[in-house]
Design a protein around this motif. Structure first.
Motif, PDB file in Angstrom:
ATOM      1  N   ALA A 177       0.840  -1.205   0.000  1.00 56.97           N
ATOM      2  CA  ALA A 177       0.000   0.000   0.000  1.00 56.97           C
ATOM      3  C   ALA A 177       0.878   1.260   0.000  1.00 56.97           C
ATOM      4  O   ALA A 177       0.592   2.222  -0.719  1.00 56.97           O
ATOM      5  CB  ALA A 177      -0.926  -0.001   1.215  1.00 56.97           C
ATOM      6  N   LEU A 178       1.947   1.236   0.765  1.00 58.09           N
ATOM      7  CA  LEU A 178       2.871   2.372   0.794  1.00 58.09           C
ATOM      8  C   LEU A 178       3.530   2.564  -0.569  1.00 58.09           C
ATOM      9  O   LEU A 178       3.635   3.692  -1.062  1.00 58.09           O
ATOM     10  CB  LEU A 178       3.939   2.156   1.874  1.00 58.09           C
ATOM     11  N   ALA A 179       3.938   1.477  -1.207  1.00 61.38           N
ATOM     12  CA  ALA A 179       4.568   1.563  -2.531  1.00 61.38           C
ATOM     13  C   ALA A 179       3.599   2.162  -3.553  1.00 61.38           C
ATOM     14  O   ALA A 179       3.994   2.989  -4.383  1.00 61.38           O
ATOM     15  CB  ALA A 179       5.031   0.184  -2.985  1.00 61.38           C
ATOM     16  N   GLU A 180       2.349   1.787  -3.482  1.00 61.78           N
ATOM     17  CA  GLU A 180       1.354   2.332  -4.414  1.00 61.78           C
ATOM     18  C   GLU A 180       1.167   3.832  -4.191  1.00 61.78           C
ATOM     19  O   GLU A 180       1.063   4.603  -5.144  1.00 61.78           O
ATOM     20  CB  GLU A 180       0.018   1.593  -4.241  1.00 61.78           C
ATOM     21  N   ILE A 181       1.155   4.257  -2.949  1.00 63.04           N
ATOM     22  CA  ILE A 181       0.990   5.684  -2.637  1.00 63.04           C
ATOM     23  C   ILE A 181       2.207   6.479  -3.098  1.00 63.04           C
ATOM     24  O   ILE A 181       2.074   7.575  -3.642  1.00 63.04           O
ATOM     25  CB  ILE A 181       0.735   5.872  -1.132  1.00 63.04           C
ATOM     26  N   VAL A 182       3.390   5.915  -2.952  1.00 64.00           N
ATOM     27  CA  VAL A 182       4.612   6.605  -3.368  1.00 64.00           C
ATOM     28  C   VAL A 182       4.656   6.755  -4.888  1.00 64.00           C
ATOM     29  O   VAL A 182       5.098   7.781  -5.392  1.00 64.00           O
ATOM     30  CB  VAL A 182       5.863   5.856  -2.838  1.00 64.00           C
ATOM     31  N   ARG A 183       4.177   5.760  -5.610  1.00 60.94           N
ATOM     32  CA  ARG A 183       4.227   5.773  -7.077  1.00 60.94           C
ATOM     33  C   ARG A 183       3.195   6.683  -7.724  1.00 60.94           C
ATOM     34  O   ARG A 183       3.368   7.101  -8.861  1.00 60.94           O
ATOM     35  CB  ARG A 183       4.002   4.364  -7.622  1.00 60.94           C
ATOM     36  N   SER A 184       2.112   6.967  -7.049  1.00 50.62           N
ATOM     37  CA  SER A 184       1.024   7.693  -7.683  1.00 50.62           C
ATOM     38  C   SER A 184       0.783   9.041  -6.995  1.00 50.62           C
ATOM     39  O   SER A 184       1.252   9.261  -5.885  1.00 50.62           O
ATOM     40  CB  SER A 184      -0.250   6.845  -7.623  1.00 50.62           C
ATOM     41  N   PRO A 185       0.026   9.923  -7.666  1.00 49.38           N
ATOM     42  CA  PRO A 185      -0.335  11.176  -7.003  1.00 49.38           C
ATOM     43  C   PRO A 185      -1.143  10.853  -5.746  1.00 49.38           C
ATOM     44  O   PRO A 185      -1.941   9.919  -5.733  1.00 49.38           O
ATOM     45  CB  PRO A 185      -1.210  11.894  -8.027  1.00 49.38           C
ATOM     46  N   ARG A 186      -0.933  11.634  -4.708  1.00 45.72           N
ATOM     47  CA  ARG A 186      -1.592  11.316  -3.439  1.00 45.72           C
ATOM     48  C   ARG A 186      -2.230  12.559  -2.833  1.00 45.72           C
ATOM     49  O   ARG A 186      -1.848  13.671  -3.107  1.00 45.72           O
ATOM     50  CB  ARG A 186      -0.607  10.695  -2.467  1.00 45.72           C
ATOM     51  N   GLN A 187      -3.192  12.294  -1.988  1.00 43.19           N
ATOM     52  CA  GLN A 187      -3.855  13.378  -1.276  1.00 43.19           C
ATOM     53  C   GLN A 187      -3.079  13.676  -0.003  1.00 43.19           C
ATOM     54  O   GLN A 187      -2.301  12.842   0.488  1.00 43.19           O
ATOM     55  CB  GLN A 187      -5.282  12.987  -0.935  1.00 43.19           C
ATOM     56  N   GLU A 188      -3.323  14.858   0.526  1.00 38.83           N
ATOM     57  CA  GLU A 188      -2.617  15.266   1.741  1.00 38.83           C
ATOM     58  C   GLU A 188      -2.924  14.301   2.882  1.00 38.83           C
ATOM     59  O   GLU A 188      -4.072  13.934   3.114  1.00 38.83           O
ATOM     60  CB  GLU A 188      -3.061  16.677   2.140  1.00 38.83           C
ATOM     61  N   GLY A 189      -1.882  13.875   3.570  1.00 38.44           N
ATOM     62  CA  GLY A 189      -2.025  12.980   4.710  1.00 38.44           C
ATOM     63  C   GLY A 189      -1.991  11.507   4.360  1.00 38.44           C
ATOM     64  O   GLY A 189      -1.857  10.654   5.234  1.00 38.44           O
ATOM     65  N   GLU A 190      -2.123  11.179   3.095  1.00 36.15           N
ATOM     66  CA  GLU A 190      -2.160   9.778   2.672  1.00 36.15           C
ATOM     67  C   GLU A 190      -0.824   9.079   2.920  1.00 36.15           C
ATOM     68  O   GLU A 190      -0.786   7.943   3.396  1.00 36.15           O
ATOM     69  CB  GLU A 190      -2.521   9.717   1.186  1.00 36.15           C
ATOM     70  N   LEU A 191       0.269   9.756   2.585  1.00 32.55           N
ATOM     71  CA  LEU A 191       1.600   9.176   2.793  1.00 32.55           C
ATOM     72  C   LEU A 191       1.866   8.962   4.282  1.00 32.55           C
ATOM     73  O   LEU A 191       2.344   7.898   4.682  1.00 32.55           O
ATOM     74  CB  LEU A 191       2.679  10.071   2.171  1.00 32.55           C
ATOM     75  N   ASP A 192       1.536   9.956   5.093  1.00 30.04           N
ATOM     76  CA  ASP A 192       1.738   9.823   6.544  1.00 30.04           C
ATOM     77  C   ASP A 192       0.948   8.653   7.108  1.00 30.04           C
ATOM     78  O   ASP A 192       1.438   7.893   7.952  1.00 30.04           O
ATOM     79  CB  ASP A 192       1.336  11.112   7.264  1.00 30.04           C
ATOM     80  N   ALA A 193      -0.281   8.493   6.652  1.00 35.28           N
ATOM     81  CA  ALA A 193      -1.119   7.392   7.130  1.00 35.28           C
ATOM     82  C   ALA A 193      -0.534   6.034   6.730  1.00 35.28           C
ATOM     83  O   ALA A 193      -0.525   5.089   7.533  1.00 35.28           O
ATOM     84  CB  ALA A 193      -2.532   7.534   6.590  1.00 35.28           C
ATOM     85  N   ALA A 194      -0.024   5.940   5.505  1.00 35.62           N
ATOM     86  CA  ALA A 194       0.566   4.675   5.047  1.00 35.62           C
ATOM     87  C   ALA A 194       1.840   4.355   5.824  1.00 35.62           C
ATOM     88  O   ALA A 194       2.085   3.199   6.187  1.00 35.62           O
ATOM     89  CB  ALA A 194       0.852   4.742   3.548  1.00 35.62           C
ATOM     90  N   LEU A 195       2.658   5.379   6.069  1.00 37.96           N
ATOM     91  CA  LEU A 195       3.872   5.158   6.870  1.00 37.96           C
ATOM     92  C   LEU A 195       3.520   4.713   8.281  1.00 37.96           C
ATOM     93  O   LEU A 195       4.142   3.802   8.836  1.00 37.96           O
ATOM     94  CB  LEU A 195       4.711   6.440   6.917  1.00 37.96           C
ATOM     95  N   GLU A 196       2.525   5.350   8.844  1.00 37.13           N
ATOM     96  CA  GLU A 196       2.099   4.981  10.198  1.00 37.13           C
ATOM     97  C   GLU A 196       1.574   3.548  10.238  1.00 37.13           C
ATOM     98  O   GLU A 196       1.817   2.818  11.206  1.00 37.13           O
ATOM     99  CB  GLU A 196       1.018   5.960  10.660  1.00 37.13           C
ATOM    100  N   GLN A 197       0.878   3.140   9.181  1.00 39.94           N
ATOM    101  CA  GLN A 197       0.379   1.759   9.104  1.00 39.94           C
ATOM    102  C   GLN A 197       1.538   0.761   9.088  1.00 39.94           C
ATOM    103  O   GLN A 197       1.507  -0.247   9.779  1.00 39.94           O
ATOM    104  CB  GLN A 197      -0.503   1.588   7.856  1.00 39.94           C
ATOM    105  N   VAL A 198       2.584   1.043   8.305  1.00 43.29           N
ATOM    106  CA  VAL A 198       3.756   0.162   8.264  1.00 43.29           C
ATOM    107  C   VAL A 198       4.402   0.109   9.645  1.00 43.29           C
ATOM    108  O   VAL A 198       4.760  -0.969  10.137  1.00 43.29           O
ATOM    109  CB  VAL A 198       4.773   0.639   7.198  1.00 43.29           C
ATOM    110  N   GLU A 199       4.539   1.263  10.290  1.00 46.81           N
ATOM    111  CA  GLU A 199       5.145   1.306  11.627  1.00 46.81           C
ATOM    112  C   GLU A 199       4.324   0.498  12.630  1.00 46.81           C
ATOM    113  O   GLU A 199       4.872  -0.258  13.433  1.00 46.81           O
ATOM    114  CB  GLU A 199       5.273   2.755  12.098  1.00 46.81           C
ATOM    115  N   ASP A 200       2.996   0.660  12.584  1.00 53.06           N
ATOM    116  CA  ASP A 200       2.127  -0.052  13.529  1.00 53.06           C
ATOM    117  C   ASP A 200       2.175  -1.560  13.311  1.00 53.06           C
ATOM    118  O   ASP A 200       2.318  -2.334  14.260  1.00 53.06           O
ATOM    119  CB  ASP A 200       0.684   0.439  13.404  1.00 53.06           C
ATOM    120  N   VAL A 201       2.048  -1.987  12.062  1.00 51.15           N
ATOM    121  CA  VAL A 201       2.029  -3.422  11.752  1.00 51.15           C
ATOM    122  C   VAL A 201       3.369  -4.066  12.118  1.00 51.15           C
ATOM    123  O   VAL A 201       3.408  -5.180  12.628  1.00 51.15           O
ATOM    124  CB  VAL A 201       1.703  -3.642  10.250  1.00 51.15           C
ATOM    125  N   SER A 202       4.464  -3.335  11.874  1.00 56.10           N
ATOM    126  CA  SER A 202       5.799  -3.879  12.148  1.00 56.10           C
ATOM    127  C   SER A 202       6.198  -3.755  13.614  1.00 56.10           C
ATOM    128  O   SER A 202       7.228  -4.277  14.022  1.00 56.10           O
ATOM    129  CB  SER A 202       6.842  -3.159  11.295  1.00 56.10           C
TER     130      SER A 202
END
Length: 147
Positions: free
Chosen positions: A54-79
């Motif tokens: 999900a993070l890779a998809e957000i990095v590759r495509s145009p994103r809305q504000e806060g989307e990248l932060d949310a994806a990073l936080e998800q990776v941090e939480d899951v890991s």
């Protein structure tokens, strides 16, 4: 160039001497170890992979504000990543203070007022003005008008 005795935990000037660089490699190491530990755990491996996809998809495509932060936080939480921080011993704190002080000294050459405070800068050309204001202080404003 970094002249620190411990480059992995240091402050130094940027290549153009217009900015400082803080380097704390331990944070990157801890982050990667947490990520790999989650990946190696069969119970959460699929969740880690899904969050990375999900993070890779957000990095590759145009994103809305806060989307990248949310994806990073998800990776941090899951890991199960901890807060990004580095413990600094007293000797290393002293060394870092010296390194940062040197960086500030060099950077301040472009704006000495920010480093010293404007009241400490006493240029000789301002001496007549200082003498005049000492002998003839500005009057106090007693009747301020309001709009």
């Amino acid at each position: 160039m970094n002249h620190s005795s411990k480059p992995g935990q240091s402050f130094h000037l940027g290549a153009n001497h217009l900015h400082g660089v803080a380097r704390f490699d331990q944070i990157r190491t801890d982050t990667l170890l947490s990520l790999v530990a989650g990946w190696a755990d069969p119970d959460i491996r699929d969740e880690v992979i899904e969050s990375l996809d999900a993070l890779a998809e957000i990095v590759r495509s145009p994103r809305q504000e806060g989307e990248l932060d949310a994806a990073l936080e998800q990776v941090e939480d899951v890991s199960g990543m901890e807060t990004a921080q580095v413990e600094v011993s007293i000797p290393n704190a002293r060394r870092l203070l010296e390194e940062l002080s040197e960086v500030v000294r060099v950077l301040s050459r472009f704006n000495p007022a920010a480093a010293q405070g404007a009241s400490e800068i006493k240029h000789p050309s301002m001496l007549p003005t200082r003498r005049h204001l000492a002998a003839n202080p500005l009057p106090e404003q007693s009747d301020r008008r309001t709009a």
